[in-house]
Design a protein around this motif. Structure first.
Motif, PDB file in Angstrom:
ATOM      1  N   LEU A  88       0.950  -0.930   0.172  1.00  0.00           N
ATOM      2  CA  LEU A  88       0.309   0.205  -0.034  1.00  0.00           C
ATOM      3  C   LEU A  88       0.753   1.190   0.114  1.00  0.00           C
ATOM      4  N   ASP A  89       2.070   0.988   0.416  1.00  0.00           N
ATOM      5  CA  ASP A  89       3.015   2.098   0.381  1.00  0.00           C
ATOM      6  C   ASP A  89       3.403   2.766  -0.672  1.00  0.00           C
ATOM      7  N   SER A  90       4.168   3.293  -0.717  1.00  0.00           N
ATOM      8  CA  SER A  90       4.890   3.901  -2.647  1.00  0.00           C
ATOM      9  C   SER A  90       6.588   3.595  -2.396  1.00  0.00           C
ATOM     10  N   TRP A  91       7.087   3.530  -0.784  1.00  0.00           N
ATOM     11  CA  TRP A  91       8.333   3.112  -1.029  1.00  0.00           C
ATOM     12  C   TRP A  91       8.484   2.131  -0.359  1.00  0.00           C
ATOM     13  N   PHE A  92       9.477   1.308  -1.434  1.00  0.00           N
ATOM     14  CA  PHE A  92      10.231   0.474  -1.242  1.00  0.00           C
ATOM     15  C   PHE A  92      11.396   0.566  -0.267  1.00  0.00           C
ATOM     16  N   LEU A  93      11.619  -0.615   0.519  1.00  0.00           N
ATOM     17  CA  LEU A  93      12.919  -0.636   0.680  1.00  0.00           C
ATOM     18  C   LEU A  93      14.096  -1.817  -0.121  1.00  0.00           C
ATOM     19  N   LEU A  94      15.390  -0.456  -0.265  1.00  0.00           N
ATOM     20  CA  LEU A  94      16.572  -1.321  -1.464  1.00  0.00           C
ATOM     21  C   LEU A  94      16.665  -1.885  -0.272  1.00  0.00           C
ATOM     22  N   GLY A  95      17.471  -1.397   0.657  1.00  0.00           N
ATOM     23  CA  GLY A  95      18.243  -2.232   1.367  1.00  0.00           C
ATOM     24  C   GLY A  95      18.941  -1.519   2.513  1.00  0.00           C
ATOM     25  N   GLN A  96      19.744  -2.149   3.640  1.00  0.00           N
ATOM     26  CA  GLN A  96      20.293  -1.361   4.348  1.00  0.00           C
ATOM     27  C   GLN A  96      21.579  -1.121   4.328  1.00  0.00           C
ATOM     28  N   PHE A  97      22.992  -0.576   4.551  1.00  0.00           N
ATOM     29  CA  PHE A  97      24.016   0.238   3.592  1.00  0.00           C
ATOM     30  C   PHE A  97      24.888   1.048   4.973  1.00  0.00           C
ATOM     31  N   TYR A  98      26.132   0.029   5.004  1.00  0.00           N
ATOM     32  CA  TYR A  98      26.980   1.545   6.163  1.00  0.00           C
ATOM     33  C   TYR A  98      27.388   2.296   4.482  1.00  0.00           C
ATOM     34  N   LEU A  99      26.879   3.670   5.419  1.00  0.00           N
ATOM     35  CA  LEU A  99      27.771   5.251   4.552  1.00  0.00           C
ATOM     36  C   LEU A  99      28.533   5.984   5.353  1.00  0.00           C
ATOM     37  N   GLU A 100      29.681   6.825   4.861  1.00  0.00           N
ATOM     38  CA  GLU A 100      30.732   6.999   5.758  1.00  0.00           C
ATOM     39  C   GLU A 100      30.648   9.010   5.111  1.00  0.00           C
ATOM     40  N   LYS A 101      30.426   9.041   5.868  1.00  0.00           N
ATOM     41  CA  LYS A 101      30.620  10.843   5.992  1.00  0.00           C
ATOM     42  C   LYS A 101      30.591  11.372   4.454  1.00  0.00           C
ATOM     43  N   GLY A 102      30.477  12.681   4.086  1.00  0.00           N
ATOM     44  CA  GLY A 102      30.784  12.715   2.742  1.00  0.00           C
ATOM     45  C   GLY A 102      29.698  12.553   1.444  1.00  0.00           C
ATOM     46  N   LYS A 103      30.119  12.665   0.080  1.00  0.00           N
ATOM     47  CA  LYS A 103      29.263  12.378  -0.528  1.00  0.00           C
ATOM     48  C   LYS A 103      28.274  11.287  -0.460  1.00  0.00           C
ATOM     49  N   LEU A 104      27.632  11.277  -1.282  1.00  0.00           N
ATOM     50  CA  LEU A 104      26.674   9.652  -1.977  1.00  0.00           C
ATOM     51  C   LEU A 104      26.310   9.496  -2.464  1.00  0.00           C
ATOM     52  N   SER A 105      26.012   8.654  -3.740  1.00  0.00           N
ATOM     53  CA  SER A 105      24.918   8.621  -4.531  1.00  0.00           C
ATOM     54  C   SER A 105      24.546   7.694  -5.035  1.00  0.00           C
ATOM     55  N   ILE A 106      23.086   7.535  -5.302  1.00  0.00           N
ATOM     56  CA  ILE A 106      22.487   6.808  -5.819  1.00  0.00           C
ATOM     57  C   ILE A 106      22.004   6.323  -6.752  1.00  0.00           C
ATOM     58  N   GLU A 107      22.114   4.976  -7.467  1.00  0.00           N
ATOM     59  CA  GLU A 107      22.104   5.438  -9.232  1.00  0.00           C
ATOM     60  C   GLU A 107      21.856   4.171  -9.372  1.00  0.00           C
ATOM     61  N   LEU A 108      21.102   5.055 -10.602  1.00  0.00           N
ATOM     62  CA  LEU A 108      19.325   3.481 -11.149  1.00  0.00           C
ATOM     63  C   LEU A 108      20.056   3.506 -12.949  1.00  0.00           C
ATOM     64  N   SER A 109      20.419   2.055 -13.099  1.00  0.00           N
ATOM     65  CA  SER A 109      20.446   2.219 -15.053  1.00  0.00           C
ATOM     66  C   SER A 109      19.467   2.210 -15.559  1.00  0.00           C
ATOM     67  N   ASP A 110      19.216   1.696 -16.763  1.00  0.00           N
ATOM     68  CA  ASP A 110      17.866   1.224 -17.281  1.00  0.00           C
ATOM     69  C   ASP A 110      18.248  -0.075 -17.447  1.00  0.00           C
ATOM     70  N   LYS A 111      19.357  -0.602 -17.305  1.00  0.00           N
ATOM     71  CA  LYS A 111      18.731  -2.418 -16.787  1.00  0.00           C
ATOM     72  C   LYS A 111      17.127  -2.471 -16.739  1.00  0.00           C
ATOM     73  N   GLY A 112      17.269  -3.609 -17.267  1.00  0.00           N
ATOM     74  CA  GLY A 112      15.376  -4.305 -16.245  1.00  0.00           C
ATOM     75  C   GLY A 112      15.705  -5.707 -16.427  1.00  0.00           C
ATOM     76  N   SER A 113      14.420  -6.483 -16.315  1.00  0.00           N
ATOM     77  CA  SER A 113      14.322  -7.744 -16.978  1.00  0.00           C
ATOM     78  C   SER A 113      13.250  -7.753 -17.677  1.00  0.00           C
ATOM     79  N   GLU A 114      12.737  -6.932 -18.459  1.00  0.00           N
ATOM     80  CA  GLU A 114      11.393  -7.864 -19.074  1.00  0.00           C
ATOM     81  C   GLU A 114      11.820  -6.497 -20.571  1.00  0.00           C
ATOM     82  N   ILE A 115      11.900  -6.688 -22.364  1.00  0.00           N
ATOM     83  CA  ILE A 115      12.019  -6.564 -22.892  1.00  0.00           C
ATOM     84  C   ILE A 115      11.147  -5.007 -22.788  1.00  0.00           C
ATOM     85  N   ASP A 116       9.554  -4.884 -22.613  1.00  0.00           N
ATOM     86  CA  ASP A 116       9.000  -4.092 -22.011  1.00  0.00           C
ATOM     87  C   ASP A 116       8.223  -3.706 -21.235  1.00  0.00           C
TER      88      ASP A 116
END
Length: 235
Positions: free
Chosen positions: A192-220
């Motif tokens: 019912l929520d639109s927020w999906f948990l991607l996971g838990q990660f250890y992050l260091e102080k400083g810059k953080l980048s979260i990238e999404l590629s155009d790779k998928g699992s279905e051709i459509d």
């Protein structure tokens, strides 16, 4: 008996989309009459608490390879701009245009509820959300995926058994200091929520980048990116 769904009409405020349906509703019997509800500003802004960082695709921390010629802020400038030159109301994803932006009432954001989308590719095209982490520690990262999504331009015939097992995987890379994490998410497993948990990660102080590629699992598949949320968990 009928179900009344309150709608907020934003008029000439230059919020997009103009009308937003509320997520609360109630049952009425008999004649439906106009009602007025008092809601705090935070109800519509969708912003998180002090322990959260939210980066939307409309924020300065979001990177998209092909920048739009006209940005939302240009609408407030001296030169008259057409909102349809910036956002898609009828999505077009034939693979030729790269990443595009569409407006939807279910998307995250204020004053614009929008998300980026692209027809699935080979994983070579990337969008990213970028921010600063102030404290080393363990963080949960959430991905916002609008309810309903957008329709596909490629139609693939599937039998009911295959359709029930269908997955729409999206692939992410989390970069923090010397740490690089790979993560994947099946956005078809919706709650019912639109927020999906991607996971838990250890992050260091400083810059953080979260990238999404155009790779998928279905051709459509249509790859979508909206907002990300980073929540502090522990040291």
């Amino acid at each position: 008996m009928c179900k009344q769904i309150p709608v907020l009409d934003l008029g000439i405020s230059k919020n997009y989309p103009r009308q937003i349906k509320s997520d609360f509703s109630h049952q009425l019997t008999g004649e439906v009459k106009e009602s007025v509800y008092l809601k705090e500003k935070a109800y519509f802004l969708q912003r998180g608490g002090s322990s959260e960082i939210i980066v939307d695709n409309e924020d300065a921390g979001f990177y998209i390879p092909k920048k739009r010629e006209l940005w939302f802020r240009d609408l407030f400038g001296k030169e008259e701009k057409n909102i349809n030159d910036i956002y898609d109301y009828e999505p077009v994803a034939d693979g030729k245009e790269g990443w595009r932006v569409y407006v939807n009432e279910n998307a995250y954001g204020s004053p614009v509820r929008s998300a980026v989308y692209k027809l699935v590719g080979e994983g070579k095209s990337v969008v990213s959300w970028n921010t600063e982490i102030l404290t080393d520690g363990n963080y949960e990262i959430y991905i916002y995926s609008p309810v309903g999504g957008i329709s596909k331009t490629i139609k693939v015939q599937r039998d009911p058994y295959a359709l029930a097992k269908l997955k729409y995987m999206q692939y992410y890379t989390v970069k923090s200091g010397v740490n690089v994490y790979s993560a994947e998410l099946n956005v078809r497993e919706r709650t019912l929520d639109s927020w999906f948990l991607l996971g838990q990660f250890y992050l260091e102080k400083g810059k953080l980048s979260i990238e999404l590629s155009d790779k998928g699992s279905e051709i459509d598949q249509i790859i979508q990116g909206d907002a990300v949320k980073i929540v502090y968990v522990s040291k």
